[in-house]
Design a protein around this motif. Structure first.
Motif, PDB file in Angstrom:
ATOM      1  N   LYS A 188      78.235  19.528  20.597  1.00 20.06           N
ATOM      2  CA  LYS A 188      78.092  20.862  20.017  1.00 20.06           C
ATOM      3  C   LYS A 188      79.001  21.899  20.672  1.00 20.06           C
ATOM      4  O   LYS A 188      79.317  22.920  20.065  1.00 20.06           O
ATOM      5  CB  LYS A 188      76.643  21.342  20.140  1.00 20.06           C
ATOM      6  N   ARG A 189      79.413  21.614  21.899  1.00 20.45           N
ATOM      7  CA  ARG A 189      80.154  22.624  22.654  1.00 20.45           C
ATOM      8  C   ARG A 189      81.171  21.961  23.572  1.00 20.45           C
ATOM      9  O   ARG A 189      80.901  20.898  24.140  1.00 20.45           O
ATOM     10  CB  ARG A 189      79.174  23.460  23.479  1.00 20.45           C
TER      11      ARG A 189
ATOM     12  N   ARG B 251      79.608  18.135  15.965  1.00 17.82           N
ATOM     13  CA  ARG B 251      78.883  19.336  15.541  1.00 17.82           C
ATOM     14  C   ARG B 251      79.346  20.549  16.338  1.00 17.82           C
ATOM     15  O   ARG B 251      78.567  21.455  16.640  1.00 17.82           O
ATOM     16  CB  ARG B 251      77.374  19.134  15.718  1.00 17.82           C
TER      17      ARG B 251
ATOM     18  N   GLU C 113      80.428  23.892  17.573  1.00 14.76           N
ATOM     19  CA  GLU C 113      80.349  25.272  17.101  1.00 14.76           C
ATOM     20  C   GLU C 113      81.103  26.221  18.021  1.00 14.76           C
ATOM     21  O   GLU C 113      81.521  27.301  17.595  1.00 14.76           O
ATOM     22  CB  GLU C 113      78.887  25.711  17.016  1.00 14.76           C
ATOM     23  N   GLU C 114      81.238  25.834  19.278  1.00 20.27           N
ATOM     24  CA  GLU C 114      81.836  26.729  20.263  1.00 20.27           C
ATOM     25  C   GLU C 114      82.794  25.961  21.165  1.00 20.27           C
ATOM     26  O   GLU C 114      82.501  24.850  21.608  1.00 20.27           O
ATOM     27  CB  GLU C 114      80.742  27.380  21.115  1.00 20.27           C
TER      28      GLU C 114
ATOM     29  N   ASN D 163      83.933  19.653  11.893  1.00 20.87           N
ATOM     30  CA  ASN D 163      82.992  20.253  12.825  1.00 20.87           C
ATOM     31  C   ASN D 163      82.435  21.540  12.230  1.00 20.87           C
ATOM     32  O   ASN D 163      82.445  21.695  11.000  1.00 20.87           O
ATOM     33  CB  ASN D 163      83.687  20.482  14.174  1.00 20.87           C
ATOM     34  N   ARG D 164      81.982  22.464  13.072  1.00 19.85           N
ATOM     35  CA  ARG D 164      81.340  23.686  12.585  1.00 19.85           C
ATOM     36  C   ARG D 164      81.972  24.931  13.189  1.00 19.85           C
ATOM     37  O   ARG D 164      81.306  25.949  13.394  1.00 19.85           O
ATOM     38  CB  ARG D 164      79.841  23.636  12.902  1.00 19.85           C
ATOM     39  N   LEU D 165      83.269  24.862  13.443  1.00 22.73           N
ATOM     40  CA  LEU D 165      83.966  25.986  14.063  1.00 22.73           C
ATOM     41  C   LEU D 165      84.135  27.148  13.087  1.00 22.73           C
ATOM     42  O   LEU D 165      84.398  26.947  11.901  1.00 22.73           O
ATOM     43  CB  LEU D 165      85.341  25.538  14.540  1.00 22.73           C
ATOM     44  N   ILE D 166      84.018  28.359  13.619  1.00 19.42           N
ATOM     45  CA  ILE D 166      84.303  29.545  12.809  1.00 19.42           C
ATOM     46  C   ILE D 166      85.563  30.253  13.320  1.00 19.42           C
ATOM     47  O   ILE D 166      86.071  31.165  12.670  1.00 19.42           O
ATOM     48  CB  ILE D 166      83.113  30.525  12.805  1.00 19.42           C
TER      49      ILE D 166
ATOM     50  N   ASN E 224      86.124  22.705   8.517  1.00 15.03           N
ATOM     51  CA  ASN E 224      85.300  23.513   9.402  1.00 15.03           C
ATOM     52  C   ASN E 224      84.819  24.742   8.621  1.00 15.03           C
ATOM     53  O   ASN E 224      84.729  24.680   7.382  1.00 15.03           O
ATOM     54  CB  ASN E 224      86.098  23.911  10.652  1.00 15.03           C
ATOM     55  N   ARG E 225      84.528  25.824   9.318  1.00 10.95           N
ATOM     56  CA  ARG E 225      84.065  27.050   8.659  1.00 10.95           C
ATOM     57  C   ARG E 225      84.925  28.240   9.085  1.00 10.95           C
ATOM     58  O   ARG E 225      84.453  29.369   9.185  1.00 10.95           O
ATOM     59  CB  ARG E 225      82.598  27.301   9.023  1.00 10.95           C
TER      60      ARG E 225
ATOM     61  N   ASN F 104      88.447  25.030   4.612  1.00  6.95           N
ATOM     62  CA  ASN F 104      87.826  26.024   5.474  1.00  6.95           C
ATOM     63  C   ASN F 104      87.471  27.256   4.641  1.00  6.95           C
ATOM     64  O   ASN F 104      87.222  27.122   3.439  1.00  6.95           O
ATOM     65  CB  ASN F 104      88.767  26.370   6.641  1.00  6.95           C
TER      66      ASN F 104
END
Length: 293
Positions: A127-128, A149, A151-152, A172-175, A192-193, A218
């Motif tokens: 996650k990180r 997963r 995010e950071e 993944n879930r990167l913004i 991603n996001r 994205n």
């Protein structure tokens, strides 16, 4: 007379009787006890000697620790992972500078051998990514975190990876994007996001070796700025890009400028109509893939 008869009987008849065999006494096993005592003394002396040697060297280490240090070095070299007590190279597969940690459900980046050049940690539950994960692994050339997963990514997580050439953070879930190392040739952040505000204006400007940039699927509203001259493949398909300018790919103040290295730009799946921005492609050898009407 009776006395003489008794003496004669003893001399004549007693020798004719078979004498009883001697008792077979078990010898007393004092040697074994002596050996145990001696060994005990030797062990005690050895313990005391080694303890004195350790103290003499000025090292505050217990004898048990000292003896373990003389044992299997391979067990000590492998650091335990953050998710299990197993050394990384038992949990993953380590082969001559490559570490394969794929589909083993780890939730954090495992401690890596210092000589690691290639890390494959796809399809896990990470996650990180922390700055400390790669602080001492300056030999890395390729990292693949696809299908996690994440995010950071902590600031500076990749800043010391001066040899890193390929980095994949796809699926993944990167913004937002992290600061990327300077020698990257391939960067993949598909699926991603990421939104446009999550990419800094000069994120790619200094990446003079970057040839392959994948940002498809994205939530970008615009094409990233300051794309390097080294770029050959650019994927921006299936984002939310609605407009581009004459300076997005070309230089509006230089009509003779040609992007000689750019071979492919994919922009299909965006709401933009490319035919409305003809001047934006004047420096390209091939038109971008996308909607023109």
């Amino acid at each position: 007379m009776e006395t003489l008869q008794a003496a004669f009987f003893l001399l004549v008849f007693v020798p004719l009787v078979n004498p009883a065999p001697p008792l077979q006494q078990e010898p007393f096993q004092f040697d074994e006890y002596d050996t145990d005592v001696s060994m005990g003394n030797l062990i005690q002396q050895d313990y005391e000697t080694q303890s004195k040697d350790i103290i003499k060297d000025g090292t505050n280490v217990s004898l048990d620790t000292s003896l373990r240090l003389q044992g299997d070095d391979s067990e000590l070299d492998a650091s335990p992972t953050k998710d299990t007590n197993l050394p990384t190279c038992l949990l993953c597969v380590c082969l001559s500078g490559s570490v394969y940690c794929e589909e083993i459900d780890i939730e954090a980046v495992p401690p890596l051998p210092k000589e690691t050049a290639y890390l494959y940690a796809r399809f896990n539950k990470i996650k990180r990514i922390a700055a400390s994960d790669f602080a001492d692994i300056t030999t890395l050339r390729r990292i693949d975190f696809s299908g996690n997963r994440i995010e950071e990514i902590e600031d500076g997580a990749f800043s010391k990876l001066l040899l890193l050439e390929e980095l994949s953070l796809a699926e993944n879930r990167l913004i937002k994007l992290p600061v990327l190392p300077p020698k990257l040739t391939t960067f993949n952040a598909n699926q991603n996001r990421i939104k446009s505000r999550g990419i800094k204006a000069n994120a790619f400007k200094k990446l003079t070796n970057l040839a392959y940039l994948y940002l498809g699927h994205n939530a970008l509203e615009s094409v990233p700025l300051n794309l390097p001259e080294s770029l050959r493949i650019l994927h921006l398909q299936y984002n939310n890009i609605t407009s581009i300018t004459d300076d997005t790919f070309c230089k509006s103040n230089n009509t003779r400028y040609i992007r000689t290295r750019m071979d492919e730009i994919r922009m299909e799946g965006n709401p933009i109509v490319l035919a409305k921005h003809v001047n934006a492609f004047s420096c390209l050898r091939m038109l971008p893939v996308g909607t023109y009407y």
